[in-house]
Design a protein around this motif. Sequence first.
Motif, PDB file in Angstrom:
ATOM      1  N   GLU A 199      36.300  40.971  18.126  1.00  0.00           N
ATOM      2  CA  GLU A 199      37.445  41.072  17.218  1.00  0.00           C
ATOM      3  C   GLU A 199      38.712  41.502  17.965  1.00  0.00           C
ATOM      4  OE1 GLU A 199      37.187  40.218  13.778  1.00  0.00           O
ATOM      5  OE2 GLU A 199      35.397  39.433  14.767  1.00  0.00           O
ATOM      6  N   ILE A 200      38.547  42.154  19.107  1.00  0.00           N
ATOM      7  CA  ILE A 200      39.687  42.696  19.860  1.00  0.00           C
ATOM      8  C   ILE A 200      39.710  42.041  21.239  1.00  0.00           C
ATOM      9  CG2 ILE A 200      40.791  44.783  20.755  1.00  0.00           C
ATOM     10  CD1 ILE A 200      39.202  46.352  18.647  1.00  0.00           C
ATOM     11  N   PRO A 201      40.681  41.174  21.515  1.00  0.00           N
ATOM     12  CA  PRO A 201      40.696  40.441  22.780  1.00  0.00           C
ATOM     13  C   PRO A 201      40.647  41.322  24.023  1.00  0.00           C
ATOM     14  CG  PRO A 201      42.275  39.470  21.253  1.00  0.00           C
ATOM     15  CD  PRO A 201      41.768  40.739  20.608  1.00  0.00           C
ATOM     16  N   LYS A 202      41.284  42.471  24.002  1.00  0.00           N
ATOM     17  CA  LYS A 202      41.361  43.280  25.231  1.00  0.00           C
ATOM     18  C   LYS A 202      40.021  43.882  25.640  1.00  0.00           C
ATOM     19  CE  LYS A 202      42.911  47.577  22.979  1.00  0.00           C
ATOM     20  NZ  LYS A 202      44.018  48.570  22.909  1.00  0.00           N
ATOM     21  N   ILE A 203      39.048  43.931  24.707  1.00  0.00           N
ATOM     22  CA  ILE A 203      37.717  44.402  25.091  1.00  0.00           C
ATOM     23  C   ILE A 203      36.692  43.269  25.039  1.00  0.00           C
ATOM     24  CG2 ILE A 203      38.174  46.768  24.323  1.00  0.00           C
ATOM     25  CD1 ILE A 203      36.404  46.213  21.884  1.00  0.00           C
ATOM     26  N   GLY A 204      37.167  42.057  24.797  1.00  0.00           N
ATOM     27  CA  GLY A 204      36.266  40.912  24.698  1.00  0.00           C
ATOM     28  C   GLY A 204      35.756  40.458  26.062  1.00  0.00           C
ATOM     29  N   TRP A 205      34.517  39.975  26.096  1.00  0.00           N
ATOM     30  CA  TRP A 205      33.954  39.536  27.375  1.00  0.00           C
ATOM     31  C   TRP A 205      34.645  38.277  27.870  1.00  0.00           C
ATOM     32  CZ3 TRP A 205      31.835  35.714  30.180  1.00  0.00           C
ATOM     33  CH2 TRP A 205      31.173  36.081  31.360  1.00  0.00           C
ATOM     34  N   TYR A 206      34.792  37.284  27.009  1.00  0.00           N
ATOM     35  CA  TYR A 206      35.363  36.019  27.449  1.00  0.00           C
ATOM     36  C   TYR A 206      36.798  36.187  27.920  1.00  0.00           C
ATOM     37  CZ  TYR A 206      31.359  33.315  25.784  1.00  0.00           C
ATOM     38  OH  TYR A 206      30.099  32.788  25.619  1.00  0.00           O
ATOM     39  N   SER A 207      37.570  36.961  27.182  1.00  0.00           N
ATOM     40  CA  SER A 207      38.985  37.129  27.536  1.00  0.00           C
ATOM     41  C   SER A 207      39.168  37.891  28.839  1.00  0.00           C
ATOM     42  CB  SER A 207      39.733  37.829  26.394  1.00  0.00           C
ATOM     43  OG  SER A 207      39.078  39.030  26.031  1.00  0.00           O
ATOM     44  N   ARG A 208      38.140  38.631  29.253  1.00  0.00           N
ATOM     45  CA  ARG A 208      38.252  39.401  30.504  1.00  0.00           C
ATOM     46  C   ARG A 208      37.536  38.751  31.688  1.00  0.00           C
ATOM     47  NH1 ARG A 208      36.153  45.216  29.612  1.00  0.00           N
ATOM     48  NH2 ARG A 208      34.641  44.146  28.275  1.00  0.00           N
ATOM     49  N   PHE A 209      36.407  38.101  31.444  1.00  0.00           N
ATOM     50  CA  PHE A 209      35.558  37.707  32.573  1.00  0.00           C
ATOM     51  C   PHE A 209      35.216  36.223  32.671  1.00  0.00           C
ATOM     52  CE2 PHE A 209      34.096  42.083  31.322  1.00  0.00           C
ATOM     53  CZ  PHE A 209      34.715  42.753  32.381  1.00  0.00           C
ATOM     54  N   ALA A 210      35.436  35.442  31.631  1.00  0.00           N
ATOM     55  CA  ALA A 210      34.967  34.044  31.643  1.00  0.00           C
ATOM     56  C   ALA A 210      35.648  33.240  32.741  1.00  0.00           C
ATOM     57  CB  ALA A 210      35.207  33.409  30.286  1.00  0.00           C
ATOM     58  N   ARG A 211      34.861  32.385  33.395  1.00  0.00           N
ATOM     59  CA  ARG A 211      35.373  31.491  34.446  1.00  0.00           C
ATOM     60  C   ARG A 211      35.339  30.028  33.982  1.00  0.00           C
ATOM     61  NH1 ARG A 211      32.001  32.089  39.488  1.00  0.00           N
ATOM     62  NH2 ARG A 211      30.281  32.354  38.007  1.00  0.00           N
ATOM     63  N   HIS A 212      35.305  29.855  32.685  1.00  0.00           N
ATOM     64  CA  HIS A 212      35.234  28.516  32.109  1.00  0.00           C
ATOM     65  C   HIS A 212      36.047  28.513  30.813  1.00  0.00           C
ATOM     66  CE1 HIS A 212      32.546  30.056  28.979  1.00  0.00           C
ATOM     67  NE2 HIS A 212      31.919  30.717  29.948  1.00  0.00           N
ATOM     68  N   PRO A 213      36.388  27.359  30.268  1.00  0.00           N
ATOM     69  CA  PRO A 213      37.106  27.320  28.983  1.00  0.00           C
ATOM     70  C   PRO A 213      36.246  27.908  27.858  1.00  0.00           C
ATOM     71  CG  PRO A 213      37.141  25.177  30.076  1.00  0.00           C
ATOM     72  CD  PRO A 213      36.153  26.011  30.819  1.00  0.00           C
TER      73      PRO A 213
END
Length: 397
Positions: A199-213
């Motif tokens: 729900e919160i982008p700044k603690i989201g996994w994808y928004s912080r670490f994803a290397r793919h779309p």
Amino acid sequence: HFLFVISLGLLLVILAVLIDCVHVGLKILPHTHFSCLLFFYLYLFFGRPGEQKHLKELPSLQWMHLAVVACGNRLEETLIMLKSAVLFSYRKLKFHIFAEDSLKPEFEKKLREWPSSYTKKFDYNLYPIAFSVGNAQEWKKLFKPCAAQRLFLPVILKDVDSLLYVDTDVLFLRPIDDIWRFLKEFNSTQLAAMAPEHEIPKIGWYSRFARHPYYGTTGVNSGVMLMNLTRIRNTQFKNSMIPAGLMWEEMLYPLYQKYKNYITWGDQDLLNIIFYFNPECLYVFPCQWNYRPDHCMYGSNCKGAEEEGISVLHGNRGVYHDDKQPTFKALYEVIRDFPFEDNLFQSLYYPLQSKFLDTVHTLCGRIPQVFLKQIEKTMKKVYENRVIVHMGANYRY
């Protein structure tokens, strides 16, 4: 005479509730309403399911289809998930259980042991683990054992129009009928529904670490996925491999080959990539329909659950089997231990409240109303329906 007897009975029940509240009120969590007790007494007054002789058979409406994939040590989790589905749903269910060969006899044995008052509410099919394209061993080991099987459901279940897929570690706290209704909210291009990963982008996994779309600002979680399989089978999907669209089955293995060195969460990452390129195809439902420890372990951040309660609980990270999130574990254990034909309030809801008193030292345990609100409403509706059916039957006869 009938109305007089019913009115007198209800008056006596309300009086009994008020008297009982004086004795047990201190043991009940502050948010619990006296109406819980009212329905508890109505249930006792009109009898348990096995004692009701005039209950109608369920109407022969369209099946609701539920799919799950079980490998390794997931037998018990899967059975408890199916139990939660059967306890509260109204329309008939068709279970599609994909399992390793070693688990199939146990599934058949356990499901046959359920009482007939519940087995008449569902049918089931058991399927082998199978992947129609690519290397089967690669698919089987992608992220968790057999999890990639969900990607092939549109291909395997060719006669099924729509389907709800869930992970084994999911529990339904309200009827599946309610999440099934989201299918009617799909617009002309939407063919699947999932909840956000965070729900919160700044603690989201994808928004912080994803290397793919990935889809949207936080990605989506595939542990609860509602699908219109007919639309999936008939759609050409935009992709990053060729200019033209690809059908679902022909897209899967090339997509995996392109991104296999960049994905962490296996099939969920592949679904995020697909819907990144096809955002118009996805319906996003609120977080209370896929409520995970991330929604409370860092502080409560699912507003929908705060307002309405949790609809579908997703105990990922193995929280049903360790002591890291005792609130999730309490719900799992209470549903697991509930005898099918016992009183729901007496043998499920009250033990749950008692267990929650031991979890108040945790962040998730500090918001018991989030966990209890929806399941309380669900049980009241179950009793309300039983009482109405029983009263109507007595009136006719």
